[in-house]
Design a protein around this motif. Sequence first.
Motif, PDB file in Angstrom:
ATOM      1  N   TYR A  50      42.400  48.579  41.867  1.00 49.00           N
ATOM      2  CA  TYR A  50      44.245  48.604  42.147  1.00 49.00           C
ATOM      3  C   TYR A  50      44.758  47.148  41.243  1.00 49.00           C
ATOM      4  N   SER A  51      44.302  46.644  40.369  1.00 44.77           N
ATOM      5  CA  SER A  51      44.053  45.447  39.778  1.00 44.77           C
ATOM      6  C   SER A  51      45.110  46.669  38.059  1.00 44.77           C
ATOM      7  N   PRO A  52      46.387  45.597  37.635  1.00 41.58           N
ATOM      8  CA  PRO A  52      46.306  43.839  38.292  1.00 41.58           C
ATOM      9  C   PRO A  52      47.151  43.473  40.102  1.00 41.58           C
ATOM     10  N   ILE A  53      46.948  42.876  39.875  1.00 41.31           N
ATOM     11  CA  ILE A  53      47.214  42.523  40.739  1.00 41.31           C
ATOM     12  C   ILE A  53      47.707  41.535  41.721  1.00 41.31           C
ATOM     13  N   ALA A  54      49.187  41.179  42.079  1.00 46.37           N
ATOM     14  CA  ALA A  54      50.575  39.971  41.404  1.00 46.37           C
ATOM     15  C   ALA A  54      49.955  39.266  42.839  1.00 46.37           C
ATOM     16  N   THR A  55      49.888  37.721  42.410  1.00 50.74           N
ATOM     17  CA  THR A  55      49.918  36.903  43.597  1.00 50.74           C
ATOM     18  C   THR A  55      51.286  35.773  43.818  1.00 50.74           C
ATOM     19  N   ALA A  56      51.058  35.488  44.733  1.00 50.43           N
ATOM     20  CA  ALA A  56      52.760  34.591  44.967  1.00 50.43           C
ATOM     21  C   ALA A  56      52.862  33.473  44.354  1.00 50.43           C
ATOM     22  N   THR A  57      51.646  32.427  43.286  1.00 52.42           N
ATOM     23  CA  THR A  57      51.545  31.588  43.153  1.00 52.42           C
ATOM     24  C   THR A  57      51.123  31.627  41.521  1.00 52.42           C
ATOM     25  N   THR A  58      50.068  32.146  41.259  1.00 48.15           N
ATOM     26  CA  THR A  58      49.081  32.091  40.242  1.00 48.15           C
ATOM     27  C   THR A  58      48.742  32.908  38.783  1.00 48.15           C
ATOM     28  N   GLY A  59      49.285  33.785  39.239  1.00 46.87           N
ATOM     29  CA  GLY A  59      49.609  35.232  38.226  1.00 46.87           C
ATOM     30  C   GLY A  59      48.804  36.184  38.650  1.00 46.87           C
ATOM     31  N   GLN A  60      48.229  36.976  38.404  1.00 47.64           N
ATOM     32  CA  GLN A  60      47.826  38.426  38.161  1.00 47.64           C
ATOM     33  C   GLN A  60      46.318  38.302  38.395  1.00 47.64           C
ATOM     34  N   ILE A  61      45.736  39.546  39.439  1.00 49.10           N
ATOM     35  CA  ILE A  61      44.380  39.100  39.802  1.00 49.10           C
ATOM     36  C   ILE A  61      44.323  40.966  38.870  1.00 49.10           C
ATOM     37  N   ASN A  62      42.795  40.770  38.138  1.00 47.61           N
ATOM     38  CA  ASN A  62      42.842  41.566  36.923  1.00 47.61           C
ATOM     39  C   ASN A  62      41.133  41.451  37.141  1.00 47.61           C
ATOM     40  N   TRP A  63      40.644  42.951  37.316  1.00 41.16           N
ATOM     41  CA  TRP A  63      39.423  43.428  37.060  1.00 41.16           C
ATOM     42  C   TRP A  63      38.709  42.699  35.355  1.00 41.16           C
ATOM     43  N   ARG A  64      39.823  43.285  34.732  1.00 39.09           N
ATOM     44  CA  ARG A  64      39.106  43.138  33.084  1.00 39.09           C
ATOM     45  C   ARG A  64      38.686  41.701  32.842  1.00 39.09           C
ATOM     46  N   TYR A  65      38.964  40.414  33.568  1.00 40.60           N
ATOM     47  CA  TYR A  65      37.888  39.493  34.020  1.00 40.60           C
ATOM     48  C   TYR A  65      36.754  39.396  33.740  1.00 40.60           C
ATOM     49  N   ILE A  66      36.087  40.596  34.983  1.00 41.34           N
ATOM     50  CA  ILE A  66      34.692  41.512  34.093  1.00 41.34           C
ATOM     51  C   ILE A  66      34.375  41.326  34.167  1.00 41.34           C
ATOM     52  N   ASN A  67      35.200  41.974  32.693  1.00 33.85           N
ATOM     53  CA  ASN A  67      34.462  43.243  31.996  1.00 33.85           C
ATOM     54  C   ASN A  67      34.837  42.089  30.636  1.00 33.85           C
ATOM     55  N   HIS A  68      36.019  41.252  30.750  1.00 35.92           N
ATOM     56  CA  HIS A  68      35.241  40.308  29.633  1.00 35.92           C
ATOM     57  C   HIS A  68      34.269  39.686  29.945  1.00 35.92           C
ATOM     58  N   LEU A  69      33.865  39.299  30.464  1.00 34.69           N
ATOM     59  CA  LEU A  69      32.726  37.978  31.008  1.00 34.69           C
ATOM     60  C   LEU A  69      31.333  38.841  31.081  1.00 34.69           C
ATOM     61  N   ASN A  70      31.352  39.969  31.452  1.00 31.78           N
ATOM     62  CA  ASN A  70      29.919  41.167  31.114  1.00 31.78           C
ATOM     63  C   ASN A  70      29.906  41.255  29.531  1.00 31.78           C
ATOM     64  N   ASP A  71      31.206  41.091  28.484  1.00 28.02           N
ATOM     65  CA  ASP A  71      30.855  41.032  27.037  1.00 28.02           C
ATOM     66  C   ASP A  71      30.495  40.095  26.453  1.00 28.02           C
ATOM     67  N   VAL A  72      31.214  39.463  26.800  1.00 29.01           N
ATOM     68  CA  VAL A  72      30.380  38.035  26.065  1.00 29.01           C
ATOM     69  C   VAL A  72      29.500  37.677  26.505  1.00 29.01           C
ATOM     70  N   GLN A  73      28.514  37.866  27.805  1.00 30.32           N
ATOM     71  CA  GLN A  73      27.065  37.431  28.112  1.00 30.32           C
ATOM     72  C   GLN A  73      26.230  38.637  26.978  1.00 30.32           C
ATOM     73  N   LYS A  74      27.178  39.366  27.230  1.00 28.33           N
ATOM     74  CA  LYS A  74      25.881  40.633  26.166  1.00 28.33           C
ATOM     75  C   LYS A  74      25.921  40.373  24.642  1.00 28.33           C
ATOM     76  N   LYS A  75      27.534  39.921  24.684  1.00 28.17           N
ATOM     77  CA  LYS A  75      27.047  39.966  23.263  1.00 28.17           C
ATOM     78  C   LYS A  75      26.457  38.117  23.153  1.00 28.17           C
ATOM     79  N   ASP A  76      26.078  37.118  23.764  1.00 29.73           N
ATOM     80  CA  ASP A  76      26.546  36.026  23.662  1.00 29.73           C
ATOM     81  C   ASP A  76      24.510  35.729  23.473  1.00 29.73           C
TER      82      ASP A  76
END
Length: 204
Positions: A50-76
Amino acid sequence: MCNQLGCELKGDPREPLQTSFLHPVTGEKVFVVMDACHMLKLAHNMLQAYSPIATATTGQINWRYINHLNDVQKKDGLHAANKITDKHVYFENHKMRVSLAAQTLSRSVSVALRTMRDLGYSQFKDCEATAEFIEIVDRLFNTMNGRNPRAKGFKAPLGALNWMERKAFLSRAREYLFTLLTKDGTPVYQSKRSIKIVLVKFMT
């Protein structure tokens, strides 16, 4: 099965649900609590679908940040104290594995996202809503799955010493889950992938 026994778990979650039935011999109430491991897998799969999922206060919840985290950790070549790998990102053939869901929706991933943001990685600039969602789901899972009497924090089992603190958290978490919206504005709890956290009786 729950309905046959006398429970009703399909109504509007904002209204009190029928989460207990009477024992046919003793007449005592028997309460139904959803399996924490299965609920965690549902939350995990819902986040990816369902990403992105909206919240009432802090913005959007998004699976892409899990992707980004994996990419950065693989690269570094370094992991920021979490277990995210390709198998956690591309889990289509392993949707029923609790370990993948638990390692993805864990406090260590929440901390890692915020750390990447604080270190200045631009792709994590707006990750707060995702980090908050992961942290809340992790705490819910630990609260409902705690069984080690020597564990501390949210992994400790419910008891007289932590009941008021946990009750306050469960109330906040329940209201938070009601604020989540899909892309078309439908509340997540009314969607096809609704997350039913049956805590009503714990809080009454």
